[in-house]
Design a protein around this motif. Structure first.
Motif, short mmCIF file in Angstrom:
data_model
loop_
_atom_site.label_atom_id
_atom_site.label_comp_id
_atom_site.label_asym_id
_atom_site.label_seq_id
_atom_site.Cartn_x
_atom_site.Cartn_y
_atom_site.Cartn_z
N LEU A 28 6.44 6.74 -5.74
CA LEU A 28 6.52 7.79 -4.79
C LEU A 28 7.21 7.13 -3.75
CD1 LEU A 28 3.03 9.29 -4.97
CD2 LEU A 28 4.84 10.07 -6.61
N THR A 29 7.63 8.05 -3.52
CA THR A 29 8.58 7.85 -1.39
C THR A 29 7.36 7.40 -0.93
OG1 THR A 29 8.49 10.24 -1.06
CG2 THR A 29 10.24 9.77 -2.13
N ALA A 30 7.57 7.12 0.12
CA ALA A 30 6.26 6.51 1.27
C ALA A 30 5.59 8.09 2.13
CB ALA A 30 7.07 5.57 2.74
N ARG A 31 6.67 9.46 2.07
CA ARG A 31 5.90 9.94 2.33
C ARG A 31 5.09 10.85 1.26
NH1 ARG A 31 7.38 12.94 6.57
NH2 ARG A 31 9.38 12.63 6.41
N GLU A 32 5.23 10.88 0.17
CA GLU A 32 3.84 11.56 -0.74
C GLU A 32 3.40 9.96 -1.31
OE1 GLU A 32 7.99 13.06 -3.57
OE2 GLU A 32 7.68 11.10 -4.15
N ASN A 33 3.28 9.38 -0.84
CA ASN A 33 2.23 7.68 -1.22
C ASN A 33 0.92 8.60 0.67
OD1 ASN A 33 1.88 5.78 -2.67
ND2 ASN A 33 3.93 6.47 -1.99
N ILE A 34 1.92 9.11 1.12
CA ILE A 34 0.53 9.30 2.37
C ILE A 34 0.35 11.17 1.54
CG2 ILE A 34 0.42 9.64 4.75
CD1 ILE A 34 2.75 8.01 5.26
N GLN A 35 0.84 11.88 1.50
CA GLN A 35 0.86 13.13 1.05
C GLN A 35 -0.51 13.01 -0.24
OE1 GLN A 35 2.30 15.87 3.30
NE2 GLN A 35 0.62 16.51 2.48
N TYR A 36 -0.17 12.74 -0.86
CA TYR A 36 -0.98 12.80 -1.54
C TYR A 36 -2.85 12.28 -1.58
CZ TYR A 36 -3.18 10.51 -6.31
OH TYR A 36 -3.95 10.81 -7.73
N MET A 49 8.14 3.68 10.92
CA MET A 49 8.45 4.32 8.69
C MET A 49 8.89 4.56 9.11
SD MET A 49 4.48 4.49 7.18
CE MET A 49 4.12 5.88 8.05
N GLY A 50 10.65 5.25 10.11
CA GLY A 50 11.30 6.43 9.96
C GLY A 50 12.28 6.14 9.05
N ALA A 51 12.90 4.61 8.67
CA ALA A 51 13.66 4.38 7.70
C ALA A 51 13.85 4.25 6.77
CB ALA A 51 14.47 2.44 8.57
N PHE A 52 12.50 4.35 5.93
CA PHE A 52 12.31 4.32 4.53
C PHE A 52 11.37 5.08 4.40
CE2 PHE A 52 9.42 1.00 6.60
CZ PHE A 52 8.20 1.59 6.72
N ILE A 53 10.75 5.78 5.69
CA ILE A 53 9.56 7.05 4.92
C ILE A 53 9.97 8.21 3.32
CG2 ILE A 53 10.26 9.00 6.07
CD1 ILE A 53 6.86 8.03 5.59
N ASP A 54 11.08 8.46 3.42
CA ASP A 54 11.49 9.11 2.26
C ASP A 54 11.99 8.59 0.97
OD1 ASP A 54 10.58 11.47 3.23
OD2 ASP A 54 12.13 11.90 4.61
N ARG A 55 11.54 7.34 0.73
CA ARG A 55 12.48 6.37 -0.36
C ARG A 55 11.22 6.22 -0.72
NH1 ARG A 55 15.31 1.31 2.96
NH2 ARG A 55 13.39 0.68 1.63
N GLN A 56 11.93 6.26 -2.08
CA GLN A 56 11.11 5.42 -3.44
C GLN A 56 10.81 3.94 -3.04
OE1 GLN A 56 11.53 6.02 -7.56
NE2 GLN A 56 12.58 7.93 -7.16
#
Lengths: 394, 246
Positions: free
Chosen positions: B95-103, B128-135
């Motif tokens: 999951l991306t960083a954002r998906e991890n947090i969203q979960y 976390m802007g640089a990697f928030i949407d990276r797996q």
């Protein structure tokens, strides 16, 4: 269960599905290998070997014949039995060895002369024993030639005023009931076998990843600190795995349907029913197993601490769905009511009946569905209990 | 606010039938608006204590009250009130960083709009802007810790429990984390922080509970501990407090 409870369960399911759809291994095994490649490999090779063993006397084939001009009657006889005689190539020996042609019949120079003088008329059949197609073609031609020979013999006797039956001391009639019966049995139990194996394959990696995998990558600990009940968490994982198992089941049904649609086999059709209705009926009867198999996978995977351990145990567990397939080949188990309540075994019996177009007892269906769903519920409860234990965190 | 009263927990040893006492009579208090350090050597019982406080385990004896909720009687209320970060980040690599947090936000039933806003805040706060949407496969330890911390904070918990959060972080990342923890305490949150590193606890904590051999041997302010042990150096004080056997 309230709406928000259900939403939480669904949140877990959706996450697990999304997560695992990104895993190529899971997708390959669940959606490609189990339901599509395996039926092709297993059923395909079985049908193929059946086709190879059976001789189709109606099929029109060409037979290269050397010197066919000197045996017009024989050529006529062969033609009336769907064999078209053609000129044999010069290098027929090489071509036979290379498998370019399967068979060559040589009519010797003295054939016509011997025939006229009522002597044995010489014919030579060239074949390649190491080539299965060649020996099969030889069997067909041999059968036809001996029939032709018999007719000639009878004619010769009648001409001399003898009763041909005097010379037939024994009349042998070969009726093979085993071969077709045995392969029919194997193919009938192939249907439940393929359904069950592909369901296990379909849920295998998801069950492991969501339980043992979660423990191994240490993501379970923070997850358990969230305001969600542990049983909800497990139910979410169960439903995600169930979806994959169910998809595998449906895809397998589709694959089997297409397989028999594109490769119809007449021998098979006379023995078994593999039309859309039968496959759909079998799918419905097998569907309660999806719940049971998911429960089994999840429970065993929950007991283990790492994906490797889970793979080992579930690998061993793969024997269970295969067991009825092999047992039923050797032992005939009567469809007693007790048997019909046993998950997997009952589906084997029921699906075999569907394939053989036998009547199905409604009580057996009820017992099979009830027994399987009860088993599934029991397994789910065991897994939920396991999730309550401290050992989940160790 | 955390109150632990005489918490005890034993585990069955794997090979033998005997059980091993992980913690015994652990008693301490962590107030709101303060950073409380749970200081102790490896194997002293820090993780077990935190797991009981986070309602992951039930204690054999004693009780714990977090923000007014009893951990045994109402674990769900406690979980709604806490953010827990174990010493391994445990984020989902596919999951991306954002998906991890969203979960986690979804599981905590944070409304969608609020979660979106909150994640934007956290991206800013934890850089976390640089990697928030990276797996998350291949994230550095620091990036993983940031995601794990964001997950623990997404539902705006009153109390934060962090189990050795600076494990594997470099100096810059450690400093950044300390600033965040101080900020959270200043906002009125109760932060409980476990560590075996003296300097870290001294640099950050208002209050320290020293744990050794499964029990709290001393709990006071940094100055209080210095006074009690009669040594100016905190490391010496720690050795005195734990009886020199650590």
């Amino acid at each position: 269960m309230t709406v928000s409870d259900f939403q939480r369960v669904l949140t877990v399911s959706v996450k697990e599905i999304k997560d695992n759809l990104r895993d190529r291994q899971t997708v390959f095994y669940a959606l490609l290998f189990g339901p599509l490649l395996m039926p092709l490999l297993i059923a395909g090779s079985l049908i193929g070997s059946m086709k190879q063993l059976t001789i189709n006397f109606d099929q029109v084939t060409e037979l290269p014949v050397i010197n066919h001009a000197s045996a017009p009657n024989l050529v006529q006889f062969l033609r009336s039995h769907n064999i078209d005689v053609v000129d044999a190539p010069e290098d027929y020996r090489t071509q036979l060895r290379d498998g370019d042609i399967q068979l060559v019949l040589e009519i010797k120079e003295n054939y016509a002369g011997n025939l006229r003088r009522a002597l044995p008329a010489p014919l030579t059949l060239y074949l390649n024993e190491s080539d299965r197609d060649s020996s099969r073609a030889a069997r067909r031609i041999n059968a036809l030639l001996s029939r032709y020979g018999q007719t000639l013999t009878q004619l010769r006797m009648q001409v001399r005023g003898l009763d041909p039956t005097v010379f037939s001391s024994v009349a042998i009639t070969e009726t093979d009931i085993s071969a077709e019966g045995a392969s029919g049995q194997i193919l009938a139990s192939l249907l439940p076998f393929l359904y069950i194996i592909s369901m296990v394959m379909g849920g295998f990696y998801l069950a492991i990843d969501t339980t043992a995998g979660e423990r191994e990558r240490l993501s379970l600990e923070p997850l358990l600190s969230l305001p969600i009940q542990r049983w909800q968490l497990l139910l979410g994982k169960y439903l995600a795995t169930l979806l994959f198992v169910g998809m595998s089941l449906v895809l397998t049904a589709l694959a089997i349907f297409l397989l028999f649609r594109f490769f119809p086999s007449e021998t098979l059709d006379s023995l078994l029913r593999f039309d859309g209705l039968a496959i759909g009926h079998a799918l419905l009867l097998a569907s309660p197993l999806a719940f049971f198999i998911t429960g089994l996978l999840i429970t065993v995977a929950t007991l283990t601490r790492s994906t490797k351990e889970a793979q080992t145990w579930l690998g061993l567990l793969m024997v269970i769905p295969m067991a009825p397939f092999f047992i039923l080949q050797f032992v005939s188990i009567k469809s007693a009511a007790v048997i019909m309540a046993i998950p997997m075994l009952s589906q084997y019996k029921l699906l075999e009946k569907v394939a053989r177009n036998d009547p199905i007892d409604n009580l057996h269906v009820v017992l099979s569905v009830g027994g399987t769903l009860m088993g599934a519920l029991l397994l789910l409860l065991v897994a939920m209990r396991l999730y309550q234990q401290d050992r989940m965190l160790r | 606010m955390i109150t632990a009263e005489r918490l005890g927990k034993s585990f069955k040893a794997r090979q033998s039938a005997q059980s091993v006492k992980a913690i015994d009579a652990v008693t301490f208090h962590a107030a709101d608006g303060q950073v409380t350090g749970l200081l102790g050597p490896n194997g002293a019982g820090k993780s077990t204590t935190l797991r009981i406080l986070a309602t992951l385990m039930k204690p054999d004896t004693g009780r714990a009250v977090i923000d007014g909720f009893d951990a045994m009687a109402d674990p769900l209320a406690v979980r709604r009130s806490i953010g827990f970060m174990p010493h391994e980040a445990g984020i989902y690599p596919r999951l991306t960083a954002r998906e991890n947090i969203q979960y986690y936000a979804n599981l905590c039933a944070v409304p969608k709009a609020t979660a979106k806003l909150r994640i934007t805040e956290l991206i800013d706060m934890l850089d976390m802007g640089a990697f928030i949407d990276r797996q998350a496969t291949g994230f550095s330890q620091g990036q993983k810790t940031k995601v794990a911390l964001a997950r623990a904070l997404v539902h705006q918990p009153q109390t934060l429990m962090l189990d050795e959060p600076t494990n594997g972080l470099d100096v810059i990342a450690t400093r950044g984390l300390r600033d965040i923890i101080r900020k959270l305490a200043a906002q009125g949150h109760c932060v409980l922080f476990s560590s075996h590193i003296m300097q870290e606890v001294a640099a950050l904590c208002d209050h320290i509970a020293i744990i050794a051999h499964g029990t709290i041997v001393m709990a006071d302010t940094v100055d209080g501990i210095r006074q009690q042990t009669g040594s100016q150096d905190l490391e010496d004080a720690f050795v005195v407090a734990t009886g020199g056997v650590v």
